[in-house]
Design a protein around this motif. Structure first.
Motif, PDB file in Angstrom:
ATOM      1  N   MET A 270       1.339   4.225  -3.178  1.00  0.00           N
ATOM      2  CA  MET A 270       0.658   5.279  -2.925  1.00  0.00           C
ATOM      3  C   MET A 270       1.979   6.232  -2.968  1.00  0.00           C
ATOM      4  N   LEU A 271       3.032   5.862  -2.397  1.00  0.00           N
ATOM      5  CA  LEU A 271       4.323   6.772  -2.258  1.00  0.00           C
ATOM      6  C   LEU A 271       4.594   7.149  -3.819  1.00  0.00           C
TER       7      LEU A 271
ATOM      8  N   GLN B  42       0.862  -1.129  -0.001  1.00  0.00           N
ATOM      9  CA  GLN B  42       0.029  -0.117  -0.012  1.00  0.00           C
ATOM     10  C   GLN B  42       0.975   1.399  -0.194  1.00  0.00           C
ATOM     11  N   ILE B  43       1.876   1.107   0.950  1.00  0.00           N
ATOM     12  CA  ILE B  43       2.776   2.551   0.778  1.00  0.00           C
ATOM     13  C   ILE B  43       3.563   2.472  -0.219  1.00  0.00           C
TER      14      ILE B  43
ATOM     15  N   THR C   5       3.057   6.780  -6.531  1.00  0.00           N
ATOM     16  CA  THR C   5       1.859   7.884  -7.096  1.00  0.00           C
ATOM     17  C   THR C   5       2.275   9.350  -6.889  1.00  0.00           C
ATOM     18  N   PHE C   6       2.589   9.466  -5.551  1.00  0.00           N
ATOM     19  CA  PHE C   6       2.773  10.922  -4.776  1.00  0.00           C
ATOM     20  C   PHE C   6       4.129  11.275  -5.498  1.00  0.00           C
TER      21      PHE C   6
ATOM     22  N   LEU D 182       3.904  12.147  -9.327  1.00  0.00           N
ATOM     23  CA  LEU D 182       3.195  13.377  -9.267  1.00  0.00           C
ATOM     24  C   LEU D 182       4.181  14.513  -9.268  1.00  0.00           C
ATOM     25  N   LYS D 183       5.188  14.303  -8.583  1.00  0.00           N
ATOM     26  CA  LYS D 183       6.265  15.422  -7.989  1.00  0.00           C
ATOM     27  C   LYS D 183       7.461  15.428  -9.240  1.00  0.00           C
ATOM     28  N   ASN D 184       6.977  14.570 -10.261  1.00  0.00           N
ATOM     29  CA  ASN D 184       7.969  14.427 -11.432  1.00  0.00           C
ATOM     30  C   ASN D 184       9.328  13.521 -10.889  1.00  0.00           C
TER      31      ASN D 184
ATOM     32  N   ASP E 209       4.596  13.624   7.918  1.00  0.00           N
ATOM     33  CA  ASP E 209       3.677  14.484   7.027  1.00  0.00           C
ATOM     34  C   ASP E 209       4.423  14.217   5.457  1.00  0.00           C
ATOM     35  N   ILE E 210       3.570  14.303   4.723  1.00  0.00           N
ATOM     36  CA  ILE E 210       4.047  14.192   3.269  1.00  0.00           C
ATOM     37  C   ILE E 210       5.025  14.982   2.543  1.00  0.00           C
TER      38      ILE E 210
ATOM     39  N   LEU F 134       8.286  14.456   4.389  1.00  0.00           N
ATOM     40  CA  LEU F 134       9.018  13.377   3.736  1.00  0.00           C
ATOM     41  C   LEU F 134       9.563  13.648   2.443  1.00  0.00           C
TER      42      LEU F 134
END
Lengths: 319, 137
Positions: free
Chosen positions: B31-32, B27-28, B34-35, B38-40, B123-124, B127
């Motif tokens: 999602m990580l 899961q981590i 993807t995150f 998203l930040k390239n 906090d993302i 991180l």
């Protein structure tokens, strides 16, 4: 060398003689008994009067000292007028003194039953019926008194023994029955200490799976041992052997408080053997660990949800 | 070397990092990834310790996010293996863990050559800034 010269030489050797006297006191001799014995053992055969003059001890006391030393078997008298005295060799004397102490302990052991029998023969008075509740306190001073209590607690334990303290806290009990008894105990043993694999340690013979590492912040503050969740010995001063002080109690409140503290530290601590920690990390994922992971998942998920909502509402926005 | 990491000489482009995530929690990692994408940034994922170790040895990453508690071959085993091959200090490794670990043990890991550590949950944004800070340090 003349006797006078030897006596002078003995005065010069004051320091080792004093040191020897101090050591002999441990074998149940008084300082003056030790002095008389050492004097005779180095100077040789002497009258009571010679001993009294040379050691500057009053004559009456000298007779008493010589009589006691004879009873102990480490000096003997030589028939003649006046009576003269001489000492048994130091090796033999030490054996005799040790045996005397052993015999005394044996007598105490055998006398124990007679005392209990006699005590039981005395009827109890009505006023003595009050039962001591579980709130007994005992202050122990000096290494030996503490050691006797520690050994008693470990021997009597049937469920668990929890030990918290640094290696230096317990170093005073190295090479005593304390560590042996801990090693042999059938109770569940848990030790929290600053043990590392370097050097010699009090707990070195105890299996590493029973020992967890005490971290920095808890090192200096506490030192205690809990037995079967119903007795605790708590060290108050732990510096010098003579000044060592500890408190023993079976107070439920006290024991429960320290038990909770121990459990809290134990739960957060790691086993001293890193490979043990490593294997635990793989297999024993704790409830707390899982909670933190879920919390992390939630944080990332919240962020992603917010961003995807923004993207839905603003499809032209850069990914 | 990945194009997306856009290394300029010895400098690392903090906007396009090449990140390896080693964590058994899928899961981590999903999602990580993807995150971070998203930040390239570019992410490679290993959900097992041995696979993670192989990826560290095979490719150069700007930063490695390493979980400690994994079944069979855990983060400590990876650190030990890299240490034995003198590769620990050549990689920027961030220990990323939810384990109960003392400050003493974290310091020990840093002394051994781990670059830094992050304790879950974090906090993302923090991180991300920690990842960038470590990668460009």
């Amino acid at each position: 060398m003349t006797i006078d010269a030897l006596e002078e030489r003995m005065t010069e050797l004051d320091s080792p003689i004093n040191e020897l006297s101090r050591l002999l006191v441990k074998y149940d001799l008084t300082p003056n008994q030790a002095k008389v014995y050492l004097y005779l053992s180095k100077i040789g055969i002497k009258t009571a009067s010679d001993v009294s003059k040379s050691l500057r001890i009053p004559r009456t006391e000298t007779y008493h000292l010589l009589s006691t030393l004879q009873q102990k078997g480490i000096i003997f008298s030589v028939f003649g007028k006046p009576t003269k005295f001489n000492a048994v060799g130091i090796d033999e004397s030490l054996v005799i003194l040790v045996n005397n102490e052993k015999n005394r302990i044996n007598e105490l052991e055998t006398g124990k039953e007679s005392i209990i029998k006699l005590w039981k023969s005395i009827p109890k008075y009505a006023g003595n019926k009050e039962k001591a509740e579980d709130n007994k306190f005992q202050t122990l001073q000096g290494r030996n008194s503490i050691l006797v209590k520690l050994e008693q607690m470990i021997k009597e334990s049937s469920e668990n023994i929890l030990v918290l303290g640094t290696d230096s806290d317990f170093k005073k009990f190295h090479h005593t029955d304390f560590s042996n008894l801990l090693k042999k105990t059938k109770s569940e043993l848990k030790i929290l200490t600053d043990y590392s694999n370097k050097g010699i340690h009090v707990f070195e013979d105890i299996p590493s799976k029973k020992i967890k590492k005490l971290d920095d912040k808890n090192r200096e503050e506490f030192c205690f041992i809990i037995k079967d969740d119903n007795e605790v010995i708590f060290f108050m001063t732990n510096s010098e052997l003579k000044d060592m002080r500890a408190m023993w109690t079976d107070s439920k409140t006290f024991v429960t408080t320290l038990r909770s503290l121990f459990s809290l530290i134990w739960k957060k601590a790691h086993y001293i053997d890193e490979s043990n920690v490593e294997s635990l990390l793989g297999s024993e994922i704790t409830y707390e660990h899982r909670l933190r992971e879920i919390e992390q998942e939630k944080i990332i998920l919240n962020y992603l949800q917010k961003n995807f909502k923004l993207l839905e509402h603003n499809p032209g926005a850069k990914k | 070397m990945s194009k997306s990491s856009a290394i300029k000489g010895n400098n690392i482009d903090s906007n396009h990092l090449n990140i390896l995530i080693i964590d058994d929690n899928e899961q981590i990692t999903k999602m990580l990834t993807t995150f971070l994408e998203l930040k390239n940034h570019k992410c490679t994922v290993a959900n097992e310790g041995k696979q993670g170790l192989a990826l560290i040895q095979e490719n150069k990453h700007d930063v490695v996010l390493l979980d400690l508690a994994m079944p069979e071959f855990n983060g400590y085993a990876i650190i030990k293996a890299l240490e034995s091959k003198d590769m620990l200090k050549n990689n920027k490794i961030i220990v990323f863990t939810a384990s109960t670990i003392t400050q003493d043990e974290l310091n020990q890991l840093v002394n051994r050559g781990v670059t830094s550590y992050i304790l879950k949950p974090i906090d993302i944004d923090l991180l991300l800034s920690k990842i960038i800070e470590t990668a460009t340090s």
